[in-house]
Design a protein around this motif. Structure first.
Motif, mmCIF file in Angstrom:
data_model
loop_
_atom_site.group_PDB
_atom_site.id
_atom_site.type_symbol
_atom_site.label_atom_id
_atom_site.label_comp_id
_atom_site.label_asym_id
_atom_site.label_seq_id
_atom_site.Cartn_x
_atom_site.Cartn_y
_atom_site.Cartn_z
ATOM 1 N N LYS A 94 0.808 -1.221 0.000
ATOM 2 C CA LYS A 94 0.000 0.000 0.000
ATOM 3 C C LYS A 94 0.845 1.276 0.000
ATOM 4 O O LYS A 94 0.421 2.296 -0.529
ATOM 5 C CB LYS A 94 -0.941 0.009 1.203
ATOM 6 C CG LYS A 94 -1.963 -1.113 1.156
ATOM 7 C CD LYS A 94 -2.775 -1.172 2.435
ATOM 8 C CE LYS A 94 -3.675 -2.391 2.433
ATOM 9 N NZ LYS A 94 -4.293 -2.620 3.732
ATOM 10 N N GLY A 95 1.995 1.217 0.650
ATOM 11 C CA GLY A 95 2.882 2.375 0.704
ATOM 12 C C GLY A 95 2.249 3.602 1.336
ATOM 13 O O GLY A 95 2.468 4.724 0.877
ATOM 14 N N THR A 96 1.500 3.413 2.400
ATOM 15 C CA THR A 96 0.776 4.537 3.004
ATOM 16 C C THR A 96 1.608 5.367 3.980
ATOM 17 O O THR A 96 1.140 6.404 4.428
ATOM 18 C CB THR A 96 -0.503 4.050 3.714
ATOM 19 O OG1 THR A 96 -0.156 3.019 4.633
ATOM 20 C CG2 THR A 96 -1.506 3.496 2.716
ATOM 21 N N HIS A 97 2.819 4.921 4.305
ATOM 22 C CA HIS A 97 3.655 5.660 5.258
ATOM 23 C C HIS A 97 5.063 5.880 4.707
ATOM 24 O O HIS A 97 6.050 5.460 5.315
ATOM 25 C CB HIS A 97 3.725 4.910 6.596
ATOM 26 C CG HIS A 97 2.397 4.733 7.238
ATOM 27 N ND1 HIS A 97 1.613 3.630 7.026
ATOM 28 C CD2 HIS A 97 1.709 5.542 8.071
ATOM 29 C CE1 HIS A 97 0.495 3.756 7.711
ATOM 30 N NE2 HIS A 97 0.524 4.907 8.345
ATOM 31 N N PRO A 98 5.190 6.547 3.555
ATOM 32 C CA PRO A 98 6.529 6.751 3.001
ATOM 33 C C PRO A 98 7.371 7.668 3.883
ATOM 34 O O PRO A 98 6.861 8.630 4.461
ATOM 35 C CB PRO A 98 6.259 7.393 1.643
ATOM 36 C CG PRO A 98 4.934 8.057 1.793
ATOM 37 C CD PRO A 98 4.161 7.200 2.760
ATOM 38 N N ASN A 99 8.633 7.303 4.004
ATOM 39 C CA ASN A 99 9.610 8.102 4.748
ATOM 40 C C ASN A 99 9.180 8.356 6.186
ATOM 41 O O ASN A 99 9.361 9.442 6.724
ATOM 42 C CB ASN A 99 9.903 9.415 4.023
ATOM 43 C CG ASN A 99 10.410 9.168 2.617
ATOM 44 O OD1 ASN A 99 11.178 8.240 2.373
ATOM 45 N ND2 ASN A 99 9.967 9.970 1.680
ATOM 46 N N GLN A 100 8.606 7.322 6.791
ATOM 47 C CA GLN A 100 8.145 7.412 8.177
ATOM 48 C C GLN A 100 8.481 6.122 8.919
ATOM 49 O O GLN A 100 8.696 5.083 8.318
ATOM 50 C CB GLN A 100 6.623 7.555 8.240
ATOM 51 C CG GLN A 100 6.075 8.812 7.623
ATOM 52 C CD GLN A 100 4.552 8.788 7.661
ATOM 53 O OE1 GLN A 100 3.966 8.579 8.709
ATOM 54 N NE2 GLN A 100 3.943 8.993 6.517
ATOM 55 N N ARG A 101 8.450 6.208 10.226
ATOM 56 C CA ARG A 101 8.503 5.019 11.072
ATOM 57 C C ARG A 101 7.072 4.703 11.473
ATOM 58 O O ARG A 101 6.279 5.589 11.788
ATOM 59 C CB ARG A 101 9.326 5.277 12.333
ATOM 60 C CG ARG A 101 9.425 4.011 13.212
ATOM 61 C CD ARG A 101 8.812 4.199 14.570
ATOM 62 N NE ARG A 101 9.517 5.163 15.364
ATOM 63 C CZ ARG A 101 10.549 4.879 16.157
ATOM 64 N NH1 ARG A 101 10.984 3.655 16.284
ATOM 65 N NH2 ARG A 101 11.105 5.829 16.855
ATOM 66 N N ILE A 102 6.754 3.404 11.430
ATOM 67 C CA ILE A 102 5.480 2.954 11.973
ATOM 68 C C ILE A 102 5.796 1.897 13.022
ATOM 69 O O ILE A 102 6.828 1.234 12.981
ATOM 70 C CB ILE A 102 4.524 2.391 10.901
ATOM 71 C CG1 ILE A 102 5.141 1.233 10.129
ATOM 72 C CG2 ILE A 102 4.074 3.494 9.961
ATOM 73 C CD1 ILE A 102 4.199 0.528 9.156
#
Length: 106
Positions: A94-102
Motif C-alpha cells: 500500500k505504501g501509506t507511510h513513506p519516509n516514516q517510522r510505523i
C-alpha cells in the motif's frame, strides 16, 4: 527500543529495558536516524515491532502507531511474527507511510 515512552524518552533508556537487547535496540535507533537524515528520492518505511515479538499464527487485527510506544488494554506490547510480517507486507503493497517510522502491536 527507539519508540518513545514519553516525549523525547526512548524505551531503551528506561531502567527495565532488558540488557540482552540494548545494543541491538540502540543500533536500530541509529539506523532510523540515518534514514531520517538521508537526502534521497528513495521511499523508505521503518517498521518497529511491539516489545514482545513471538512465534505464532495470526491473532487478528493489529494496530499501527508512529513514534510512541503503545500497549493493549492489558498493558502488553506484543505481536506474533505472522502479524508483524503481514503488517510489513501490507505496508509494502500500500505504501501509506513513506519516509516514516510505523510501529506494530495488538
Amino acid at each position: 527500543g527507539s519508540l518513545e515512552v514519553a516525549p523525547g524518552v526512548t524505551l531503551v533508556s528506561s531502567p527495565d529495558f532488558p540488557a540482552a537487547y540494548k545494543d541491538e535496540a540502540l543500533a536500530q535507533g541509529e539506523a532510523l536516524q540515518v534514514f531520517r537524515a538521508a537526502q534521497t528520492a528513495i521511499n523508505w518505511t521503518f517498521v518497529s515491532p511491539a516489545a514482545e515479538i513471538y512465534p505464532g499464527e495470526s491473532e487478528g487485527p493489529y494496530r499501527l502507531g508512529g513514534d510512541s510506544f503503545f500497549t493493549d488494554a492489558n498493558g502488553q506490547s506484543r505481536i506474533s511474527v505472522t502479524d508483524y510480517a503481514k503488517a510489513m507486507v501490507d505496508e509494502a503493497e500500500k505504501g501509506t507511510h513513506p519516509n516514516q517510522r510505523i510501529s506494530v502491536a495488538y
